[in-house]
Structure formats: structure tokens, C-alpha cells
Design an enzyme around this catalytic site. Structure first.
Site, PDB file in Angstrom:
ATOM      1  N   LYS A  54       0.848  -1.206   0.000  1.00  0.00           N
ATOM      2  CA  LYS A  54       0.000   0.000   0.000  1.00  0.00           C
ATOM      3  C   LYS A  54       0.878   1.249   0.000  1.00  0.00           C
ATOM      4  O   LYS A  54       0.593   2.215  -0.721  1.00  0.00           O
ATOM      5  CB  LYS A  54      -0.951  -0.025   1.206  1.00  0.00           C
ATOM      6  CG  LYS A  54      -2.026  -1.098   1.065  1.00  0.00           C
ATOM      7  CD  LYS A  54      -2.794  -1.380   2.352  1.00  0.00           C
ATOM      8  CE  LYS A  54      -3.760  -2.550   2.136  1.00  0.00           C
ATOM      9  NZ  LYS A  54      -4.468  -2.959   3.352  1.00  0.00           N
ATOM     10  N   GLN A  98      -4.204  -1.013   9.578  1.00  0.00           N
ATOM     11  CA  GLN A  98      -4.224  -2.396   9.085  1.00  0.00           C
ATOM     12  C   GLN A  98      -4.803  -3.344  10.137  1.00  0.00           C
ATOM     13  O   GLN A  98      -4.392  -3.327  11.295  1.00  0.00           O
ATOM     14  CB  GLN A  98      -2.790  -2.820   8.713  1.00  0.00           C
ATOM     15  CG  GLN A  98      -2.689  -4.193   8.076  1.00  0.00           C
ATOM     16  CD  GLN A  98      -3.346  -4.289   6.704  1.00  0.00           C
ATOM     17  OE1 GLN A  98      -3.287  -3.349   5.909  1.00  0.00           O
ATOM     18  NE2 GLN A  98      -3.997  -5.406   6.429  1.00  0.00           N
ATOM     19  N   ASP A 121     -10.809   2.911   4.146  1.00  0.00           N
ATOM     20  CA  ASP A 121     -11.200   1.500   4.145  1.00  0.00           C
ATOM     21  C   ASP A 121     -12.722   1.353   4.078  1.00  0.00           C
ATOM     22  O   ASP A 121     -13.224   0.263   3.809  1.00  0.00           O
ATOM     23  CB  ASP A 121     -10.698   0.816   5.430  1.00  0.00           C
ATOM     24  CG  ASP A 121      -9.452  -0.017   5.195  1.00  0.00           C
ATOM     25  OD1 ASP A 121      -9.206  -0.412   4.033  1.00  0.00           O
ATOM     26  OD2 ASP A 121      -8.728  -0.285   6.171  1.00  0.00           O
TER      27      ASP A 121
END
Ligand code: NAP
Length: 295
Positions: A54, A98, A121
């Protein structure tokens, strides 16, 4: 093999190139690049690989990256404080924490602390609720990537029977909302579903997001169906290195389906491409600009 291979790597490369063009235009107009902050807590090897990818994609898109790598002893209060700082940081348009997080940290509390406009997200209840009610939102990256592949493959999804196997908040449920939004007829299966093979056999679209290696067999799938395999499972091999497989028995299902995503090289690359897309969208909205076109 009869099924067409759906090339997620190629689709992701197209999206990332479009994002990079928009990033350059945004920088020209606003005077700064869109920014993505990633937060990794602990040393989980798979999570570390994902976050590195990412961060690399962020740099390749020309965006500003802010990487926070924290020890696995980080307390919930410490993590919430970092998220709060990132919420207030004007250079940061997107915040990605994460998952999974170490046991001492309540992931739900962390997600709820992220400013919804920076929640790239798409896991904040505000974004989940907006998606469910058909309002503009930040949409979870993996299901949005699946939708992009389905639309590219099939065009209109209206009236098609879709089954999603899995009902997690990060894949199954938002996938269901997206497919309802496309006017597909949607069934969501899970571990308590009875006669799963029979239910799957009715579907024109199969999205497997279970986390069980090669669970969906060839004789579960209707001939001509389009199959999207979200699963990432490492199975042992003789050389000890292991091999990645999806939730779909690829060789069997490829004999029956019209089109199928491979693992790796299907949904995985799309997740990162959509994270870049979401960060760009968040930056535009925060700057009071219309959403970028073509994404
Ligand atoms: P999850 O939170 O563990 O959810 C799994 C779902 O599968 C649950 O709803 C569970 O049902 C259901 N399930 C489990 N066993 C089943 C069975 N025997 N029959 C039918 N349903 C069953 O997993 P997730 O986070 O959604 O992830 C799913 C898979 O996608 C994993 O392999 C993960 O690694 C992968 N993934 C890939 C990407 C990517 O970028 N490609 C991104 C995210 C996830 P219950 O709700 O009843 O327990």
C-alpha cells in the site's frame, strides 16, 4: 479450461494510472498531493506485506505517504491518540489502520475514531450506513474492486442472481449492498447456510469470501456463471514454502464458469487500486471538489 480469466492485475494497473493522472491535476489545483497515512501495529508478516504494498502504491501514484509502524505492545489509548492526530492533520486525506490488531486493542473502537471523511477502508459505521442507504460514501476497497471487475465483465448486473459466500463487515456485507445497488438479486450465505452447493448452483454471479481453501467445487457452479474469488489461503507444499489458493477450486470451476478471477492476480491487486482511488476521492471531497471522473 473454458472460463475466461479475469485479469485483476491489468484492471488494477489501469485504475492506478488513472489515479496518478488525477493526483497530478489535484496537486496542480490544490497545491499539495493527496495524502494517505498507514498504521501497522505489530509484526504480523502478512499484514506487513500488505502495508508495504500500500505504501509503495501510494508513492507510485504520486501521493504523500505517512507510514506509522508501531510495536505490538502499543496500547489502545496510544493508537487512538495517533488516529486523533491523523484526523487533525491537514496533509492526510486517508487513514488506513491495518487489521487485525493485537488483542489488547478493540478494532471497533479504532474504526469509530477515524474521521469518516478520511476512512478510506470504508469500515466506519457512518460509511457502512451511507452505503446501505444509497448515499455517497467511502466504499470498502475489496468489494468495490470486485464490483469493478463484475461490471467490466458483464456490463449491467440488473436482474442477475448473485450469491456472496461470507457475511463479514469488510467483504460480504458491503458486497451485498453494492450488488443490491446494481439491481442484482442477492443471496448472502454463511456458515449456517443449509445446502450451500444447491444455493450456489442457482447463481449467475458467485463471490466467494470465506477463508477456506478451495471450498467451492466445480459441481457447485452453474455453467456460464461469473466467479469472483476473494479468498487468500496459504496451503502447505512439499518445499515448505506454501502456495496461495483462493476459496474456489480453480481448476474444476474454470471448466464450468464463463469467467473467473485467479488467485493471486485477481481481487488482491484491485483492493490496493481501490485504496488509491478512495484516497483520491477523499482528498477531492475534503478540498470541496467534485469526485474525480472515470473511477
Ligand atoms: P471472515 O471475517 O473470516 O468471514 C468469513 C465468512 O465466511 C463468515 O461470514 C463465515 O460465516 C463464512 N464461512 C465460514 N465458513 C463457512 C462455510 N463452511 N460455509 C459458508 N460460509 C462460511 O473473512 P473475511 O475477512 O471476509 O475474508 C474472507 C476471505 O477473503 C479470506 O480468505 C481473506 O483472506 C480474504 N480477503 C482477501 C482480500 C483481498 O484483497 N483479496 C481482502 C479481504 C479478505 P459466519 O459469519 O457464519 O461465521
Amino acid at each position: 479450461m473454458t472460463a475466461k480469466l479475469i485479469d485483476g492485475r491489468a484492471a488494477a494497473a489501469t485504475i492506478r494510472a488513472r489515479v496518478a493522472d488525477h493526483v497530478a491535476a489535484f496537486q496542480h489545483r490544490v497545491g499539495r498531493a493527496p495524502g494517505l497515512a498507514t498504521v501497522l501495529v505489530g509484526e504480523d508478516p502478512a499484514s506487513a506485506v500488505y502495508v508495504r504494498s500500500k505504501n509503495r502504491a501510494t508513492a507510485e501514484a504520486g501521493m504523500a505517504g505517512f507510514a506509522h509502524n508501531l510495536p505490538d505492545t502499543t496500547s489502545e489509548a496510544e493508537l487512538l491518540q495517533i488516529v486523533t492526530q491523523l484526523n487533525a492533520d491537514e496533509r492526510v486525506d486517508g487513514i488506513l489502520v491495518q487489521l487485525p490488531l493485537p488483542g489488547q486493542i478493540d478494532a471497533g473502537r479504532v474504526i469509530e475514531t477515524i474521521e469518516p471523511g478520511k476512512d478510506v477502508d470504508g469500515f466506519h459505521p457512518m460509511n457502512a450506513g451511507r452505503l446501505a442507504t444509497g448515499l455517497p460514501s467511502l466504499v470498502p476497497c475489496t468489494p468495490y474492486g470486485c464490483l469493478y471487475l463484475l461490471r467490466s465483465e458483464l456490463g449491467s448486473l440488473a436482474g442477475l442472481d448473485a450469491i456472496i459466500i461470507g457475511r463479514s463487515n469488510i467483504v460480504g456485507k458491503p458486497m451485498a449492498q453494492l450488488l443490491i445497488g446494481e439491481s442484482a438479486t442477492v443471496t448472502v450465505a454463511h456458515s449456517k447456510t443449509r445446502d450451500l452447493p444447491d444455493v450456489v448452483r442457482r447463481a449467475d454471479i458467485v463471490v466467494a469470501a470465506v477463508g477456506r481453501a478451495e471450498m467451492v467445487r466445480g459441481d457447485w457452479v452453474k455453467p456460464g456463471a461469473t466467479v469472483i474469488d476473494v479468498g487468500i489461503n496459504r496451503i502447505p507444499t512439499n518445499d515448505g514454502k506454501g502456495r496461495l489458493v483462493g476459496d474456489v477450486a480453480f481448476d474444476e470451476v474454470a471448466q464450468v464458469a464463463a469467467a473467473i478471477t485467479p488467485v493471486p492476480g485477481g481481487v488482491g491487486p484491485m483492493t490496493i487500486a481501490m485504496l488509491m482511488r478512495n484516497t483520491l476521492v477523499a482528498a477531492h471531497r475534503r478540498a470541496g471538489l467534485a469526485d474525480p471522473e472515470g473511477l
